[in-house]
Write an enzyme that holds these catalytic residues in place. Structure first.
Site, short mmCIF file in Angstrom:
data_model
loop_
_atom_site.label_atom_id
_atom_site.label_comp_id
_atom_site.label_asym_id
_atom_site.label_seq_id
_atom_site.Cartn_x
_atom_site.Cartn_y
_atom_site.Cartn_z
N HIS A 195 3.26 1.46 3.60
CA HIS A 195 2.91 0.12 4.07
C HIS A 195 2.25 0.20 5.44
O HIS A 195 1.45 -0.67 5.81
CB HIS A 195 4.17 -0.76 4.19
CG HIS A 195 4.76 -1.13 2.88
ND1 HIS A 195 5.70 -0.36 2.24
CD2 HIS A 195 4.57 -2.21 2.07
CE1 HIS A 195 6.06 -0.93 1.10
NE2 HIS A 195 5.39 -2.06 0.98
N ASP A 264 -0.33 -0.18 -6.24
CA ASP A 264 0.46 -0.87 -5.23
C ASP A 264 -0.49 -1.77 -4.45
O ASP A 264 -1.72 -1.68 -4.60
CB ASP A 264 1.14 0.16 -4.32
CG ASP A 264 2.48 -0.33 -3.76
OD1 ASP A 264 2.70 -1.55 -3.76
OD2 ASP A 264 3.28 0.50 -3.31
#
Length: 495
Positions: A195, A264
Site C-alpha cells: 500500500h 489489487d
C-alpha cells in the site's frame, strides 16, 4: 485536481470491444444511496463491477437498496467488497457477523468451524446483494517483520493454510458468492506493505509459497487477486500485477488457472508511484489480468484508467484478443454470481465467537483479573482497511462493568507521560497491558515495558501475533477481543 470525462478525439472502437474494455474495470465510488452520473455512464458502457467500502455503508437496509439500485442499471454488474473477517471488513454498520479472522481459525484448526465462519460472512453478503468477496487471504505469514499479512493469514504452515482455504472457498461458493484468493503469488514473504511502496520477495523459486494458491485453484476458486510484489526469481523487473511471466507463464500455463485474475487496487503506491494508475491498468491487462480495481472514490481516476486502455487498444499497444479474452472470463463470472439469492437461509451467528474463544483458551491464559485496569496499545488503523472502533477496554466493560482502562491508538507524543497517567488511573487495580505487534511498533514495547517494570504482576496480552508468553487473541476483530475479555474477567461459558 478535478477529473472530468473528456470526449474521445479519435475513431471510436467497435461497440463490442468498447464494452469488453469496460468489463475489465472495477470501480469504487462515493455515496450510500444515489449512484453518481459518471458511474452510471460507465455501467451503461459495460463496467465489470463496483467495489464497496465503509464509505458506502450506513446500515443493512441501505446497502441492500444500493445494490438493488446498481443492478437495476445493469443486471450483470458484479458488486464486491473486501470481507476477510476479524478487523478486515467494511460492514460493521450493516451488522456483519463477528468472525475472528483467519489466523485464529488456523490456531483452532477445525475445518468445520472455518466453514461455519465463512458461511456466516457469505450469507450476510448474499442478504445484502453483494456477490463477490475479495477473500480469503492465501498468503502465508513468513516474515516476522511483514507489516500487512500477519493475522490476515491462516498461519505459517502451507498445508494448514491450504486446508482452511478449501473450507472457506467451498462454504462461500455454497452461498452463491464468488470468493477471491489473494495475493498471488504471495505477500507473506515481504517486509514491506505494498500500500505504501513496492514490496520485494527475494526468495528463490522453490521457496515461494505457491502451494496455497494451487490448493485454492484445485478447490475451484473463481477469482485470484495479484500482489504488487516483485519476485526476482520470477520476474526481476515488474511486480506480479504487471508481469506477463507471472500472470501468464506461471498462473495460466503452469498452475492452470482459468478464472478471473483481478489486480489489487491500482492506487496503492507500489503501482501509482512507479507507473501511475492509468499505465498500471494498461500494463496489467496486457500482462494477463482480467480486471483491474480502482478503489478510490474519485471516479476521475477510473476514467483515466479506462481511457488509457481504450487508447492502447486503438494504438494496437494492447491486443484486442487479450481484452476480449479477459471480458469473456468476467462474463462467465457474472453469469454465475451477479444475481444474488432471493432467499437467504440463516447462518450460525455464534460460530465466530466460538472460534475466538477456542483460539484464546487453547493457549496460555492467566488467572482471571476482574476489576482490572486495561491498557490497550495498538497502531493507528490502516488507511486501506476498515476499523470498526473495536478496542479491548470496550469488550472488557461489556463483561465486567467494574473494569477501567486506557486505549492508545497510535504512538503518543509523550510516552512517559502516558505511562504516568495510566498508573495514576489504575490506582490499586490489577493491570492488564495489551500490545498489538509490538515488534513492529517500538513505542508499544517501550510503554509496555515501563508499565510492567512498575507493576511486575501486570497481565500481558498480545492482540496481534504471539509475543513471548503473553496471552494471545491472534487478531483484533471484535470476537477476538471479546474472547480475551471473557478470559480475563472469568466471564462466559468456558470460565
Amino acid at each position: 485536481m478535478t477529473h472530468t470525462e473528456r470526449p474521445l478525439a479519435r475513431t471510436a472502437l467497435p461497440v463490442d470491444l468498447d464494452e469488453a474494455a469496460h468489463r475489465c474495470l472495477v470501480a469504487g465510488f462515493e455515496g450510500t444511496t444515489a449512484v453518481p452520473d459518471t458511474l452510471k455512464r460507465l455501467i451503461d458502457r459495460g463496467l465489470g463491477g463496483v467495489i464497496l467500502f465503509t464509505r458506502n455503508v450506513r446500515d443493512a437496509e441501505q446497502v441492500r437498496r444500493l445494490t438493488d439500485t446498481l443492478r437495476a442499471l445493469r443486471p450483470d454488474l458484479l458488486v464486491g467488497i473486501d470481507n476477510e473477517g476479524g478487523g478486515i471488513g467494511h460492514l460493521v454498520a450493516a451488522g456483519a457477523p463477528e468472525v475472528p479472522g483467519s489466523y485464529a481459525l488456523g490456531v483452532v484448526d477445525d475445518l468445520g468451524l472455518t466453514a461455519r465462519c465463512a458461511d456466516a460472512l457469505a450469507g450476510h453478503l448474499a442478504a445484502l446483494g453483494i456477490t463477490a468477496s475479495y477473500a480469503p487471504v492465501a498468503d502465508i505469514q513468513r516474515q516476522a517483520g511483514n507489516p500487512i499479512v500477519r493475522t490476515r493469514a491462516f498461519g505459517t504452515d502451507p498445508d494448514l493454510v491450504s486446508r482452511h482455504l478449501g473450507a472457506w472457498i467451498a462454504a462461500t461458493e455454497a452461498r452463491g458468492v464468488a470468493s477471491c484468493a489473494k495475493h498471488f503469488p504471495g505477500h507473506g514473504g515481504t517486509v514491506t506493505d505494498s500500500h505504501h511502496e513496492l514490496a520485494v520477495d527475494p526468495r528463490p523459486y522453490d521457496e515461494l509459497d505457491l502451494g496455497p494458491f494451487r490448493a485454492a485453484i484445485a478447490a475451484g476458486v473463481p477469482m485470484l487477486m495479484s500482489a504488487h510484489v516483485v519476485f526476482p526469481a520470477l520476474d526481476p523487473n515488474r511486480p506480479a500485477t504487471l508481469s506477463r511471466r507471472i500472470l501468464g507463464d506461471l498462473l495460466r500455463h503452469e498452475l492452470g488457472f482459468d478464472g478471473v485474475l483481478v489486480s489489487d487496487a491500482l492506487e496503492m503506491k507500489a503501482i501509482a508511484d512507479l507507473y501511475g494508475e492509468a499505465a498500471g491498468a494498461r500494463i496489467a491487462l496486457a500482462a494477463g489480468a482480467d480486471q483491474v480495481i480502482v478503489a478510490v472514490p474519485d471516479l476521475g481516476v477510473s476514467l483515466e484508467c479506462r481511457d488509457a486502455v481504450l487508447e492502447a487498444l486503438r494504438d494496437g499497444v494492447l491486443g484486442e484478443e487479450r481484452v476480449r479474452e479477459a471480458a469473456r472470463r468476467v462474463q462467465r463470472l457474472v453469469e454465475r454470481y451477479a444475481t444474488p439469492a432471493v432467499m437467504v437461509t440463516a447462518w450460525d451467528a455464534e460460530a465466530g465467537l466460538e472460534a475466538a474463544r477456542r483460539a484464546v483458551r487453547g493457549h496460555a491464559v492467566p488467572h482471571a483479573v476482574p476489576g482490572a485496569h486495561v491498557v490497550d496499545l495498538f497502531p493507528a488503523p490502516h488507511p486501506a482497511l476498515n476499523w470498526g472502533g473495536e478496542d479491548l477496554l470496550t469488550e472488557m466493560l461489556a463483561v465486567d462493568p467494574t473494569a477501567t482502562g486506557t486505549a492508545v491508538a497510535g504512538e503518543p507524543d509523550d510516552p512517559d507521560g502516558v505511562v504516568e497517567e495510566i498508573l495514576t488511573r489504575a490506582g490499586g487495580a490489577p493491570l492488564v497491558v495489551a500490545t498489538c505487534d509490538a515488534g513492529l511498533y517500538p513505542w508499544q514495547a517501550r510503554v509496555r515495558d515501563a508499565l510492567v517494570a512498575r507493576r511486575p504482576g501486570a497481565v500481558r496480552v498480545a492482540t496481534g501475533l504471539p509475543e513471548g508468553t503473553a496471552m494471545c487473541s491472534y487478531g483484533r476483530g471484535k470476537a477476538n477481543l471479546r474472547a480475551v475479555a471473557e478470559a480475563l474477567s472469568a466471564a462466559g461459558p468456558h470460565s
